[in-house]
Design a protein around this motif. Structure first.
Motif, short mmCIF file in Angstrom:
data_model
loop_
_atom_site.label_atom_id
_atom_site.label_comp_id
_atom_site.label_asym_id
_atom_site.label_seq_id
_atom_site.Cartn_x
_atom_site.Cartn_y
_atom_site.Cartn_z
N THR A 1 0.84 -1.19 0.00
CA THR A 1 0.00 0.00 0.00
C THR A 1 0.88 1.25 0.00
OG1 THR A 1 -0.14 0.38 2.40
CG2 THR A 1 -1.61 -1.29 1.45
N GLN A 2 0.24 2.39 -0.27
CA GLN A 2 0.94 3.67 -0.27
C GLN A 2 0.94 4.30 1.12
OE1 GLN A 2 2.42 4.62 -2.94
NE2 GLN A 2 1.34 3.82 -4.73
N SER A 3 0.57 3.54 2.14
CA SER A 3 0.45 4.10 3.49
C SER A 3 1.77 4.66 4.00
CB SER A 3 -0.09 3.04 4.46
OG SER A 3 0.75 1.91 4.48
N GLN A 4 2.88 3.99 3.68
CA GLN A 4 4.18 4.46 4.16
C GLN A 4 4.54 5.81 3.55
OE1 GLN A 4 6.11 3.21 6.63
NE2 GLN A 4 7.22 5.13 6.33
N LEU A 5 4.17 6.00 2.29
CA LEU A 5 4.41 7.29 1.64
C LEU A 5 3.66 8.40 2.38
CD1 LEU A 5 5.31 9.09 -0.78
CD2 LEU A 5 3.21 8.37 -1.93
N LEU A 6 2.38 8.19 2.64
CA LEU A 6 1.57 9.20 3.31
C LEU A 6 2.04 9.43 4.74
CD1 LEU A 6 -1.87 7.98 1.94
CD2 LEU A 6 -0.65 10.05 1.25
N THR A 7 2.45 8.38 5.43
CA THR A 7 2.98 8.52 6.79
C THR A 7 4.25 9.35 6.80
OG1 THR A 7 2.03 6.39 7.45
CG2 THR A 7 3.82 7.27 8.80
N THR A 8 5.11 9.11 5.81
CA THR A 8 6.34 9.91 5.71
C THR A 8 6.03 11.39 5.52
OG1 THR A 8 7.53 8.03 4.75
CG2 THR A 8 8.48 10.22 4.40
N LEU A 9 5.05 11.69 4.68
CA LEU A 9 4.66 13.08 4.46
C LEU A 9 4.16 13.71 5.76
CD1 LEU A 9 2.79 12.81 1.02
CD2 LEU A 9 5.08 13.71 1.45
N SER A 10 3.37 12.96 6.53
CA SER A 10 2.82 13.48 7.79
C SER A 10 3.93 13.76 8.79
CB SER A 10 1.82 12.49 8.39
OG SER A 10 0.73 12.29 7.53
N GLU A 11 4.96 12.91 8.80
CA GLU A 11 6.01 13.01 9.81
C GLU A 11 7.15 13.95 9.41
OE1 GLU A 11 7.21 8.99 10.28
OE2 GLU A 11 5.49 8.41 11.53
N SER A 12 7.44 14.03 8.10
CA SER A 12 8.67 14.73 7.67
C SER A 12 8.44 15.98 6.84
CB SER A 12 9.55 13.76 6.85
OG SER A 12 9.82 12.58 7.55
N ASN A 13 7.23 16.20 6.35
CA ASN A 13 7.01 17.30 5.40
C ASN A 13 5.86 18.20 5.84
OD1 ASN A 13 7.74 14.61 3.54
ND2 ASN A 13 8.99 16.40 3.12
N HIS A 14 6.01 18.79 7.00
CA HIS A 14 4.96 19.63 7.58
C HIS A 14 4.76 20.95 6.81
CE1 HIS A 14 5.66 17.48 11.70
NE2 HIS A 14 5.04 16.72 10.81
N CYS A 15 5.73 21.30 5.96
CA CYS A 15 5.64 22.57 5.22
C CYS A 15 4.80 22.45 3.95
CB CYS A 15 7.03 23.08 4.86
SG CYS A 15 8.06 23.50 6.28
#
Length: 657
Positions: free
Chosen positions: A475-489
């Protein structure tokens, strides 16, 4: 009574139309002041009837009165594109510049479309070209239109002077053959725009290494192409020899001219000498005419300029090569290490780049960045043969703020990266990248690699990913989790052509973590595996309402169908969504479902006028119901819609399965 009133109104409208038509037809015979003395209401009604030149003429005076010509320019655009074409120009200058951008090359080069043919009398004039040249910033050099280009060095020389002051971007649309004498006209115009003018952006649409070398020569890079140098120096010696045999200075074509010759390109005596001196070929096979911009300038420029003066070289800070082959890339790679003025580089190959070529490009970019004299901020490359090369390019250009790549794996299987000095590094250093766009065409995407790139770029504000394919069961869940954790801007997120139907929890977390302003899920199969589609969409809507910064939302091509009415909940309650643009195109929404959506949206009316994209939905299944829905939506929406084409039904169905 009502029928009589309607007939009177119709007669008045018809009379006004006749008067407006007469004003437009006889505008030249009328005094402009008389037209401008009309009441403001009448002038606003008149604007859509005026020609392009007439609009340009009255605009300054109307602006002084506080009247905008925006409606007139929008009318021209609608006339050119048709009433169903989306026009998104909100200011007078934006609309006017778009009109001039489209029309100038058509009229200048003598091309024809339906609009130009219908308005040829008004457009095929010097006044139009002059008016358009004041607006445009891009000039396309079509070398095959030799006679048209020659006019810029002769009777239309004042137009070239104006373009020199206005053009910021120059495009070379077809090949420049340096072996042909008529090429000198094209080279001279390029010299004027790039070296005398303000143009700093170059767009090359052809594959021609020697042309690229000529364009880069002296304009920001210290690289000297041997083949070009030999050609230029040989011609210079031929000219000097010919000049000395006539007892003249270094250039035999320079003659003292009278003031009456100033508007001419080249005096008759200069032409005869040019023909006699440069038409034959030397023993080496090199044509006996110059391609040196400095000498060309003295050939075409009036002789008030002292022959000892040397033209300054312009600088290219943005280079775009639309058809970049290996030969052109080798020329560019040789120039890059000293290309200190370059800020933006775009390379599009007609086929997939070879891995070795891309690694050589990365090496050249690394040498440029190591010089500490330059920083490239924008890099666009397509098509790369493997995803891993993207990180090589990031490491080679530590000053990048924007990166666009297209990736197409040619052969199934892993790629073995060739060794380069920095390939063994851990790729963990933080990168200042702010905008990233990745389009992938491959059977499986290395998601771990992509997430590692995202973790390195905490300042990312815009992300566009398309075509990510994962192994079955992933699934793409890891991609979305990374965005939530690392790309707040993140402010802009566009996900396209990828499966997100099992990622609703991660999407909801992402909406809490980022202050998104634009969110687009296009062809992401959002509801495909949801057991309760309506409930899942309600959860998404509730989370979207809690993002006050969000102004653009696209759920195009997700087969919302009968669940579309749930989106009306965006504007329900005391804290409605701030979304101002909603795209629900290509969702197989039936007319009855659209009517239900319209009725619910009418009850939960948006707090501002909503731009609503309804295109590519099956309106023809029940046109009356569909039109009723549109009538309900129009009071508070700007509708983008077009008639459903039955021939596209199966295509739309398959794309949303």
């Amino acid at each position: 009574m009502r029928l009589a009133a309607e007939r009177r109104d119709s007669a008045v409208r018809s009379l006004k139309e006749l008067c407006f038509h007469a004003v437009t037809k006889h505008f030249a015979a009328l005094r402009t002041e008389d037209v401008l003395d009309l009441p403001t209401v009448l002038i606003k009604d008149l604007l859509p009837h005026l020609t392009v030149c007439q609009l340009d003429e009255v605009q300054p005076a109307l602006n002084q009165r506080g009247v905008s010509t925006h409606s007139g320019w929008i009318g021209v655009l609608r006339d050119m594109h048709g009433p169903k074409h989306e026009i998104d120009f909100h200011t007078e200058d934006e609309a006017k510049n778009e009109v001039m951008r489209i029309l100038f090359p058509l009229v200048f080069y003598g091309f024809r479309n339906h609009y130009v043919c219908r308005n040829l009398t008004n457009l095929n004039t010097t006044s139009f070209l002059w008016a358009a040249a004041k607006c445009i910033q891009y000039f396309s050099l079509i070398t095959s239109s030799h006679k048209t280009l020659q006019s810029l060095t002769a009777e239309q020389r004042p137009l070239l002077n104006l373009l020199e002051m206005r053009i910021k971007s120059v495009g070379v649309s077809d090949s420049i053959d340096l072996s042909k004498k008529k090429t000198q006209t094209s080279l001279y115009i390029l010299h004027r725009l790039l070296d005398h003018g303000v143009a700093t952006k170059l767009v090359l649409h052809v594959t021609c290494p020697i042309t690229l070398a000529w364009l880069l020569h002296g304009r920001g890079s210290q690289y000297v192409n041997f083949e070009l140098k030999k050609l230029m120096h040989s011609n210079c010696m031929l000219q000097t020899t010919s000049a000395n045999t006539e007892g003249a200075s270094c250039c035999p074509d320079l003659e003292i001219r009278t003031s009456n010759d100033q508007d001419d390109q080249v005096s008759p005596c200069k032409r005869s000498k040019l023909e006699s001196v440069f038409m034959t070929e030397g023993e080496s096979g090199i044509p006996n005419f110059t391609v040196d911009p400095q000498v060309l300038c003295r050939t075409f420029t009036p002789c008030e300029v002292p022959s000892a003066d040397v033209c300054s070289w312009g600088q290219i800070d943005s280079l775009e090569i639309r058809r970049c082959g290996s030969d052109s890339l080798r020329v560019l790679n040789s120039a890059l290490p000293t290309f200190f003025c370059l800020r933006s580089l775009t390379l599009h190959s007609i086929s997939t780049f070879r891995e070795s070529d891309v690694l050589c490009l990365a090496t050249a970019l690394k040498q440029l960045s190591d010089s500490s004299r330059s920083f490239i901020t924008d890099l666009n490359i397509s098509v790369l043969p493997t995803t891993k090369l993207m990180e090589q390019l990031l490491d080679a250009s530590p000053s990048l703020t924007s990166l666009y790549v297209e990736i197409q794996t040619v052969v199934w299987g892993s790629h073995s990266m060739q060794h380069h000095p920095w390939t063994s590094e851990s790729h963990t250093s933080e990168h200042p990248l702010q905008k990233l766009e990745v389009k992938v065409t491959e059977l499986q995407t290395d998601l771990c690699f992509l997430t590692s790139v995202l973790k390195r770029c905490p300042h990312l504000t815009s992300l566009h990913l398309a075509g990510l394919r994962l192994p079955t069961g992933s699934t793409q869940s890891q991609l979305l989790t990374t965005l939530s954790e690392s790309n707040h801007c993140l402010r802009i997120l566009i996900l396209e052509d990828m499966k997100l139907s099992d990622c609703l929890p991660e999407i909801l977390d992402l909406l809490k973590a980022c202050r998104l302003e634009e969110l687009r899920f296009s062809d992401c199969r959002l509801l495909e595996s949801c057991s309760d589609k309506e409930e899942s969409l309600l959860q998404l809507v509730a989370a979207l309402k809690k993002v006050p910064s969000l102004h653009t939302l696209s759920l195009a091509q997700n087969r919302l169908a009968k669940n579309v009415s749930v989106l009306a909940e965006l504007f329900l309650g005391s804290s409605p969504s701030s979304v101002q643009r909603l795209d629900i195109s290509s969702n197989f929404i039936q007319p009855a479902e659209m009517l239900e959506f319209a009725m619910r949206l009418r009850t939960h009316r948006p707090p501002h006028r909503l731009i609503l994209d309804l295109r590519k939905n099956p309106a023809d299944r029940d046109p009356d119901t569909w039109n009723t829905a549109l009538q309900r939506l129009r009071p508070f929406s700007v509708l983008l819609h077009e008639g459903w084409k039955s021939t596209g039904t199966m295509v739309d169905h398959m794309s949303n399965m």
